[in-house]
Design an enzyme around this catalytic site. Structure first.
Site, mmCIF file in Angstrom:
data_model
loop_
_atom_site.group_PDB
_atom_site.id
_atom_site.type_symbol
_atom_site.label_atom_id
_atom_site.label_comp_id
_atom_site.label_asym_id
_atom_site.label_seq_id
_atom_site.Cartn_x
_atom_site.Cartn_y
_atom_site.Cartn_z
ATOM 1 N N ASP A 1 0.721 -1.203 -0.183
ATOM 2 C CA ASP A 1 0.092 0.111 0.022
ATOM 3 C C ASP A 1 0.806 1.279 -0.049
ATOM 4 O OD1 ASP A 1 -2.676 -1.198 0.130
ATOM 5 O OD2 ASP A 1 -2.355 -1.682 2.172
ATOM 6 N N ARG B 1 -0.611 -9.214 -4.458
ATOM 7 C CA ARG B 1 0.542 -9.468 -3.740
ATOM 8 C C ARG B 1 1.333 -10.789 -4.260
ATOM 9 N NH1 ARG B 1 -0.195 -7.607 1.417
ATOM 10 N NH2 ARG B 1 -2.123 -6.874 2.302
#
Length: 341
Positions: free
Chosen positions: A127, A274
């Site tokens: 993030d 991810r």
């Protein structure tokens, strides 16, 4: 000297590159023994270890995920957790810890340092919302994956003359949405930092259809409509009190279809952001972080996190690193609006 290393929180590409750098420099540069703790803070809590010598890290540079495993374990939510960690380190004769993680993992590292346990932090989160560092490794890979997905979705959207809403990760910070949206040429980018007007989104979508093009909308999972509440995929909370978010993409796609009469679809990228092989940038940044973390341990400089400032790797206090989330400045968001519609 024996040094422990662990990876906590959500996994991301580049974790293994840090582990590799720590092991290689620790062993070959200092003659240390490196102890791998499994599954984040659960490892030192329960004495879960994994041997990591030179042979174990030989081929892990390009691998995603983490060979040590991860978890969202919070030792301060476990009765006697910090003392159990202290006891484990004493029994294993581990002199210091290198903790690789985001705000939650490093928040624990800061508290353990305050309690007298020597910890050095390495910033990790896709993030890019960790304060005190310009970039975290994993972010570049996540943006690359999201951008490539937007590129692929654009061709099918144009073929079927439909709106496509792409939901990316970003609970409280919209860095992935902003960067991938700009790089992918999205027509609407929605971030958690700024509540969005559904009517304005519809206006942009209609304008795109009028030009005979299919609109692409990129929305962060934590983005909110004006006056709305966070859309929850689950009411459950993890050990750090976070609620799992999701669903705004599907909700928005249904709103677009209802208000425009045009076909609309939602695509949730989720954990694909991810996984997989880290980009070259993330491999290099992660390696540099690992090398500098070893230097901090060698200097006995605990309670710090290694951070990227410009092109330099520096040390900052864990208290500074975890003080606040780094969110998208609204002025940067405003700069992008010229590309909308």
């Amino acid at each position: 000297m024996r040094v422990g290393v662990l990876t906590g929180g959500g996994d991301c590409p580049g974790l293994n590159a840090v582990i590799r750098a720590v092991v290689r420099k620790g062993i070959e540069g200092h003659g240390w023994e490196i102890v791998g703790f499994r599954n984040g803070w659960q490892g030192p809590l329960e004495g879960l270890t994994k041997p990591i010598g030179l042979a174990e890290v030989e081929d892990i540079l390009t691998r995603g995920g983490t060979i040590l495993g991860s978890s969202r374990t919070n030792p301060y939510k476990v009765d006697g957790g910090p003392e159990k960690i202290r006891q484990t380190l004493a029994e294993l004769k581990v002199d210091a810890l290198i903790a690789i993680g985001g705000e939650d993992t490093l928040g624990v590292a800061k508290r353990l340092t305050d309690d007298g346990i020597g910890v050095v932090g390495v910033p990790k989160t896709i993030d890019n919302d960790l304060g005190a560092t310009d970039y975290t490794f994993g972010f570049d890979t996540a943006v690359h994956i999201a951008t490539e997905s937007i590129d692929r979705l654009r061709t099918t959207a144009e073929s079927h003359h439909r709106a496509l809403v792409v939901e990316v990760m970003g609970r409280h910070a919209g860095w992935i949405a902003l960067h991938s949206g700009l790089a992918g040429g999205a027509n609407v980018i929605l971030v958690p930092e700024r509540p969005f007007s559904v009517d304005k989104v519809i206006e942009w979508v209609q304008r795109r259809f009028e030009r005979q093009f299919a609109p692409i909308i990129v929305v962060a999972e934590g983005a909110l409509p004006e006056g709305g509440a966070e859309l929850l995929a689950s009411g459950e909370r993890d050990a750090f009190g976070h609620v799992r978010l999701g669903g705004v993409g599907q909700w928005l796609a249904e709103e677009i279809a209802a208000k425009t009469g045009k076909e609309s679809r939602a695509v949730i990228l989720g954990h694909t952001q991810r996984g997989g092989t880290p980009t070259a940038y993330d491999r290099v940044l992660a390696t540099r972080f690992g090398l500098h973390a070893v230097d901090a341990v060698a200097d006995g400089d605990f309670g710090v996190m290694v951070a990227l400032r410009g092109t330099d790797i520096v040390r900052v206090k864990l208290a500074e690193a975890t003080a606040e989330l780094k969110t998208v400045p609204l002025e940067r968001y405003a700069e992008a609006e010229i590309f909308f519609g």
